[in-house]
Write an enzyme that holds these catalytic residues in place. Structure first.
Site, PDB file in Angstrom:
ATOM      1  N   ILE A   1       0.831  -1.202   0.000  1.00  0.00           N
ATOM      2  CA  ILE A   1       0.000   0.000   0.000  1.00  0.00           C
ATOM      3  C   ILE A   1       0.868   1.257   0.000  1.00  0.00           C
ATOM      4  O   ILE A   1       0.572   2.234  -0.691  1.00  0.00           O
ATOM      5  CB  ILE A   1      -0.945  -0.002   1.211  1.00  0.00           C
ATOM      6  CG1 ILE A   1      -1.889  -1.207   1.164  1.00  0.00           C
ATOM      7  CG2 ILE A   1      -1.756   1.294   1.272  1.00  0.00           C
ATOM      8  CD1 ILE A   1      -2.742  -1.394   2.415  1.00  0.00           C
TER       9      ILE A   1
ATOM     10  N   ASN B   1      12.263  -0.748   6.087  1.00  0.00           N
ATOM     11  CA  ASN B   1      13.344  -1.709   6.345  1.00  0.00           C
ATOM     12  C   ASN B   1      13.446  -2.765   5.245  1.00  0.00           C
ATOM     13  O   ASN B   1      14.308  -3.641   5.301  1.00  0.00           O
ATOM     14  CB  ASN B   1      13.165  -2.389   7.709  1.00  0.00           C
ATOM     15  CG  ASN B   1      11.919  -3.263   7.785  1.00  0.00           C
ATOM     16  OD1 ASN B   1      11.187  -3.428   6.804  1.00  0.00           O
ATOM     17  ND2 ASN B   1      11.672  -3.833   8.955  1.00  0.00           N
TER      18      ASN B   1
ATOM     19  N   GLY C   1       8.767  -4.559   1.724  1.00  0.00           N
ATOM     20  CA  GLY C   1       8.787  -3.575   0.651  1.00  0.00           C
ATOM     21  C   GLY C   1       9.929  -3.827  -0.320  1.00  0.00           C
ATOM     22  O   GLY C   1      10.881  -4.540  -0.017  1.00  0.00           O
TER      23      GLY C   1
ATOM     24  N   ASP D   1      13.490   1.112  10.470  1.00  0.00           N
ATOM     25  CA  ASP D   1      12.581   0.182  11.127  1.00  0.00           C
ATOM     26  C   ASP D   1      11.925   0.931  12.279  1.00  0.00           C
ATOM     27  O   ASP D   1      12.571   1.748  12.948  1.00  0.00           O
ATOM     28  CB  ASP D   1      13.382  -1.023  11.647  1.00  0.00           C
ATOM     29  CG  ASP D   1      12.512  -2.180  12.104  1.00  0.00           C
ATOM     30  OD1 ASP D   1      11.747  -1.997  13.068  1.00  0.00           O
ATOM     31  OD2 ASP D   1      12.594  -3.265  11.506  1.00  0.00           O
TER      32      ASP D   1
ATOM     33  N   TYR E   1      -2.855 -10.367  15.265  1.00  0.00           N
ATOM     34  CA  TYR E   1      -2.775  -9.187  14.413  1.00  0.00           C
ATOM     35  C   TYR E   1      -3.828  -8.158  14.818  1.00  0.00           C
ATOM     36  O   TYR E   1      -3.517  -6.984  15.030  1.00  0.00           O
ATOM     37  CB  TYR E   1      -2.953  -9.590  12.951  1.00  0.00           C
ATOM     38  CG  TYR E   1      -2.986  -8.424  11.988  1.00  0.00           C
ATOM     39  CD1 TYR E   1      -1.824  -7.721  11.680  1.00  0.00           C
ATOM     40  CD2 TYR E   1      -4.175  -8.029  11.385  1.00  0.00           C
ATOM     41  CE1 TYR E   1      -1.846  -6.656  10.798  1.00  0.00           C
ATOM     42  CE2 TYR E   1      -4.211  -6.963  10.498  1.00  0.00           C
ATOM     43  CZ  TYR E   1      -3.049  -6.284  10.205  1.00  0.00           C
ATOM     44  OH  TYR E   1      -3.067  -5.227   9.329  1.00  0.00           O
TER      45      TYR E   1
ATOM     46  N   LYS F   1      -3.586  -4.188  16.465  1.00  0.00           N
ATOM     47  CA  LYS F   1      -4.227  -2.997  15.902  1.00  0.00           C
ATOM     48  C   LYS F   1      -5.152  -2.335  16.919  1.00  0.00           C
ATOM     49  O   LYS F   1      -5.256  -1.109  16.972  1.00  0.00           O
ATOM     50  CB  LYS F   1      -4.977  -3.364  14.619  1.00  0.00           C
ATOM     51  CG  LYS F   1      -4.054  -3.743  13.470  1.00  0.00           C
ATOM     52  CD  LYS F   1      -3.079  -2.632  13.131  1.00  0.00           C
ATOM     53  CE  LYS F   1      -2.190  -2.950  11.959  1.00  0.00           C
ATOM     54  NZ  LYS F   1      -1.250  -1.855  11.635  1.00  0.00           N
TER      55      LYS F   1
ATOM     56  N   ASN G   1     -10.557  -5.725   2.855  1.00  0.00           N
ATOM     57  CA  ASN G   1      -9.666  -6.650   2.145  1.00  0.00           C
ATOM     58  C   ASN G   1      -9.034  -5.949   0.938  1.00  0.00           C
ATOM     59  O   ASN G   1      -9.670  -5.804  -0.106  1.00  0.00           O
ATOM     60  CB  ASN G   1     -10.434  -7.897   1.699  1.00  0.00           C
ATOM     61  CG  ASN G   1     -10.695  -8.843   2.855  1.00  0.00           C
ATOM     62  OD1 ASN G   1     -11.290  -8.455   3.858  1.00  0.00           O
ATOM     63  ND2 ASN G   1     -10.239 -10.072   2.732  1.00  0.00           N
TER      64      ASN G   1
ATOM     65  N   ARG H   1     -11.503 -22.171  13.808  1.00  0.00           N
ATOM     66  CA  ARG H   1     -11.649 -21.484  15.079  1.00  0.00           C
ATOM     67  C   ARG H   1     -11.520 -19.970  14.925  1.00  0.00           C
ATOM     68  O   ARG H   1     -12.208 -19.196  15.589  1.00  0.00           O
ATOM     69  CB  ARG H   1     -10.590 -21.994  16.068  1.00  0.00           C
ATOM     70  CG  ARG H   1     -10.757 -21.444  17.484  1.00  0.00           C
ATOM     71  CD  ARG H   1      -9.779 -22.041  18.472  1.00  0.00           C
ATOM     72  NE  ARG H   1      -8.403 -21.689  18.149  1.00  0.00           N
ATOM     73  CZ  ARG H   1      -7.500 -22.544  17.663  1.00  0.00           C
ATOM     74  NH1 ARG H   1      -7.834 -23.801  17.437  1.00  0.00           N
ATOM     75  NH2 ARG H   1      -6.274 -22.160  17.401  1.00  0.00           N
TER      76      ARG H   1
END
Length: 328
Positions: free
Chosen positions: A17, A38, A42, A64, A151, A155, A180, A282
């Protein structure tokens, strides 16, 4: 916000992105766009065209979000920061300790540096993963957090910290909860890649695409250029703080997605269905479609590309770059 003659640091600017965000920023009358990356995910190849613009550069020693002193140096003299740096969902599942260090501690480092350097506004990448499975559709920004994975947890923590930094220091932060995202520069062949490139890889290898479950699970697919444009819209908006969905509000099942890709590739391959593993079942999110109302009303953002149009652009890119011929 006025971007004329501004200097902007794009953290993770060489990524999927981020590279498109850099392109969008260079359409504005900015003075400088510096990429801080870093290069774990990318690639400099994603910035070839952008670097032809003398206003664009890569921070010379890489960067980083865990490297506080280097991050501090990179942020000096900047007006705005766009942060897209993160470990991806499945990486977080396999490496939760590193996920904490990058996505949580790293986000804190960015927020702290923004305050230190009096950054006017931070655009930060959150995720629709904070919601988990939908209890109502479309999911508004007030939808409860039903996340179950590492994850999404990182966030949620990042959003909470952004809220605290705004309250304590007045730091302007816009968090973007991406649905998505798909498109060029997404990892097309690795084990951690997304559902769209996985299906394309199978079809282009003349193998039956595989759908887990019955394919009824549905999501909100948004093309990467639209997501990049939303980042710039958020930066230019008058909003000082908030979390926003970035999506189309269009519901597409995995079965529908697969059939559309088969059609666009002129393929007659039969789809293979297989049951979810116990581990995947799950954590399965069956439905996640985001309301676009708040982003449209407050940021002035509305998506441009339909799923068909975005997939065609992606397929053209894969052909042009030879990805469609790669051994997968």
């Amino acid at each position: 916000m006025e971007l004329k003659d501004s200097k902007i640091l794009v953290i993770g600017g060489a990524g999927f992105i981020g590279s498109f965000v850099v392109s969008e920023l260079l359409k504005e009358p900015v003075a400088e766009v510096v990429v801080y990356d870093n290069f774990a995910r990318g690639k400099k190849d994603y910035l070839v065209e952008q670097l032809k613009d003398p206003r664009c550069s890569i921070f010379p020693i890489g960067g980083d979000v865990r490297e506080i002193d280097i991050l501090d140096t990179a942020m000096q003299g900047k007006d705005y920061v766009v942060c897209l740096a993160a470990m991806w969902l499945l990486h977080c599942k396999d490496y939760p300790r590193t996920a904490f260090e990058v996505n949580i501690a790293g986000t804190f480092n960015v927020l702290e540096a923004c305050v230190k350097h009096k950054i006017k506004k931070l655009i930060w990448s959150s995720s629709a993963s904070v919601y988990g499975d939908a209890v109502e559709l479309p999911m508004t920004e007030s939808h409860p957090f039903n996340n179950k994975n590492f994850y999404g947890a990182t966030k949620i923590a990042g959003e909470a910290m952004a809220t605290a930094f705004h309250d304590r220091y007045g730091l302007q932060v816009i968090g973007l909860r991406y649905m998505n995202v798909y498109g060029p520069h997404q990892d097309q062949t690795a084990a951690y890649t997304g559902v769209v490139p996985i299906m394309l890889n199978k079809i282009e290898s003349n193998e039956s695409p595989v759908i887990n479950g019955d394919g009824s699970q549905a999501y909100d697919f948004i093309y990467v250029e639209d997501v990049a444009r939303c980042n710039v819209q958020a930066l230019k908006s008058d909003m000082k703080f908030g979390m926003y969905n970035v999506g189309t509000e269009v519901q597409t099942s995995i079965r529908e997605l697969c059939n559309l890709i088969l059609e666009l590739k002129n393929s007659k391959l039969e789809v293979t269905y297989k049951p979810y593993s116990a581990d995947d079942a799950r954590a399965l999110v069956q439905n996640r479609i985001g309301s676009r109302k708040k982003a449209e009303e407050e940021l002035g953002f509305l998506y441009k590309y339909t799923l068909r149009e975005g997939l065609l652009k992606l397929i053209d890119w894969r052909i042009a770059t030879g990805v469609d011929k790669a051994k997968v």
